[in-house]
Design a protein around this motif. Structure first.
Motif, mmCIF file in Angstrom:
data_model
loop_
_atom_site.group_PDB
_atom_site.id
_atom_site.type_symbol
_atom_site.label_atom_id
_atom_site.label_comp_id
_atom_site.label_asym_id
_atom_site.label_seq_id
_atom_site.Cartn_x
_atom_site.Cartn_y
_atom_site.Cartn_z
ATOM 1 N N ILE A 89 0.843 -1.201 0.000
ATOM 2 C CA ILE A 89 0.000 0.000 0.000
ATOM 3 C C ILE A 89 0.877 1.250 0.000
ATOM 4 O O ILE A 89 0.655 2.181 -0.780
ATOM 5 N N ILE A 90 1.897 1.256 0.846
ATOM 6 C CA ILE A 90 2.816 2.405 0.920
ATOM 7 C C ILE A 90 3.571 2.567 -0.391
ATOM 8 O O ILE A 90 3.753 3.688 -0.881
ATOM 9 N N GLU A 91 3.997 1.465 -1.010
ATOM 10 C CA GLU A 91 4.691 1.564 -2.299
ATOM 11 C C GLU A 91 3.767 2.176 -3.362
ATOM 12 O O GLU A 91 4.203 2.983 -4.191
ATOM 13 N N THR A 92 2.485 1.839 -3.302
ATOM 14 C CA THR A 92 1.510 2.434 -4.221
ATOM 15 C C THR A 92 1.434 3.940 -4.014
ATOM 16 O O THR A 92 1.379 4.705 -4.985
ATOM 17 N N VAL A 93 1.454 4.375 -2.768
ATOM 18 C CA VAL A 93 1.454 5.811 -2.471
ATOM 19 C C VAL A 93 2.714 6.461 -3.043
ATOM 20 O O VAL A 93 2.648 7.521 -3.677
ATOM 21 N N HIS A 94 3.846 5.821 -2.867
ATOM 22 C CA HIS A 94 5.113 6.376 -3.366
ATOM 23 C C HIS A 94 5.113 6.471 -4.898
ATOM 24 O O HIS A 94 5.560 7.474 -5.460
ATOM 25 N N ILE A 95 4.617 5.435 -5.560
ATOM 26 C CA ILE A 95 4.560 5.452 -7.023
ATOM 27 C C ILE A 95 3.627 6.558 -7.503
ATOM 28 O O ILE A 95 3.941 7.286 -8.455
ATOM 29 N N THR A 96 2.500 6.707 -6.829
ATOM 30 C CA THR A 96 1.550 7.760 -7.206
ATOM 31 C C THR A 96 2.176 9.134 -7.013
ATOM 32 O O THR A 96 2.027 10.021 -7.860
ATOM 33 N N ARG A 97 2.895 9.307 -5.926
ATOM 34 C CA ARG A 97 3.577 10.579 -5.671
ATOM 35 C C ARG A 97 4.578 10.887 -6.783
ATOM 36 O O ARG A 97 4.642 11.997 -7.291
ATOM 37 N N LEU A 98 5.343 9.863 -7.196
ATOM 38 C CA LEU A 98 6.308 10.043 -8.273
ATOM 39 C C LEU A 98 5.595 10.430 -9.572
ATOM 40 O O LEU A 98 6.033 11.343 -10.279
ATOM 41 N N ALA A 99 4.503 9.750 -9.875
ATOM 42 C CA ALA A 99 3.755 10.057 -11.099
ATOM 43 C C ALA A 99 3.246 11.496 -11.080
ATOM 44 O O ALA A 99 3.304 12.196 -12.096
ATOM 45 N N MET A 100 2.776 11.949 -9.933
ATOM 46 C CA MET A 100 2.257 13.314 -9.838
ATOM 47 C C MET A 100 3.395 14.331 -9.928
ATOM 48 O O MET A 100 3.236 15.389 -10.536
ATOM 49 N N ALA A 101 4.561 14.007 -9.347
ATOM 50 C CA ALA A 101 5.713 14.909 -9.467
ATOM 51 C C ALA A 101 6.161 14.998 -10.923
ATOM 52 O O ALA A 101 6.486 16.080 -11.425
ATOM 53 N N THR A 102 6.146 13.872 -11.616
ATOM 54 C CA THR A 102 6.506 13.850 -13.025
ATOM 55 C C THR A 102 5.507 14.655 -13.843
ATOM 56 O O THR A 102 5.878 15.346 -14.796
ATOM 57 N N LYS A 103 4.238 14.581 -13.464
ATOM 58 C CA LYS A 103 3.197 15.350 -14.146
ATOM 59 C C LYS A 103 3.502 16.847 -14.038
ATOM 60 O O LYS A 103 3.376 17.587 -15.018
ATOM 61 N N ILE A 104 3.919 17.295 -12.876
ATOM 62 C CA ILE A 104 4.234 18.717 -12.677
ATOM 63 C C ILE A 104 5.380 19.130 -13.600
ATOM 64 O O ILE A 104 5.334 20.191 -14.232
#
Length: 120
Positions: A89-104
Motif C-alpha cells: 500500500i505504501i509503495e503504491t502511495v510512493h509510485i503515485t507521488r512520483l507520477a504526480m511529481a513527473t506530471k508537474i
C-alpha cells in the motif's frame, strides 16, 4: 440488486460506504446501480487480467492522483480488509507521488520554453 442491497455489499466489502454514495441513494437510487455496472465493466469478476489486490491498488493510486478523498478512504479500508501488506500500500502511495511529481515537470514545459526563449 436494489440500491440498499448494493450499500450493504459495499459495507461488507469496504467496512464503510463513502458519504456521497450513501447520500445519493435516497435521492437517486439508480445512480448507485449504474456505478456498480461501471465497476463490473472496469473490474470484471470473470476472466480478469489482474488480481483483486492489484486492481484495488490501482484504484487507490487513481483516487490519490485524482484527489478523491472518499475513494482513497474506501480503497484504503478495502485493502486492509483484504489483508494486503502495508508495504504494498505504501509503495503504491510512493509510485503515485512520483507520477504526480513527473506530471508537474511535464506540465511545466511551457515555463521551460518561455525561460529558454528569454535566454535564462
Amino acid at each position: 440488486m436494489n440500491a440498499n442491497e448494493i450499500l450493504d455489499m459495499m459495507r461488507k466489502n469496504m467496512g464503510s460506504v463513502p458519504a456521497a454514495i450513501e447520500k445519493s441513494v435516497p435521492v437517486d437510487p439508480a445512480l448507485i446501480q449504474e456505478h456498480m455496472r461501471s465497476k463490473a465493466f472496469a473490474m470484471p469478476q470473470e476472466n480478469a487480467a489482474l488480481d483483486e489486490a492489484t486492481r484495488t491498488l490501482i484504484y487507490l493510486a487513481a483516487a490519490l492522483a485524482g484527489t478523491n478523498r472518499a475513494c482513497v478512504q474506501a480503497m484504503s479500508h478495502r485493502l486492509v480488509q483484504m489483508g494486503v501488506p502495508a508495504a504494498k500500500i505504501i509503495e503504491t502511495v510512493h509510485i503515485t507521488r512520483l507520477a504526480m511529481a513527473t506530471k508537474i515537470i511535464g506540465d511545466a514545459e511551457p515555463v521551460f520554453d518561455a525561460l529558454a526563449c528569454a535566454g535564462k
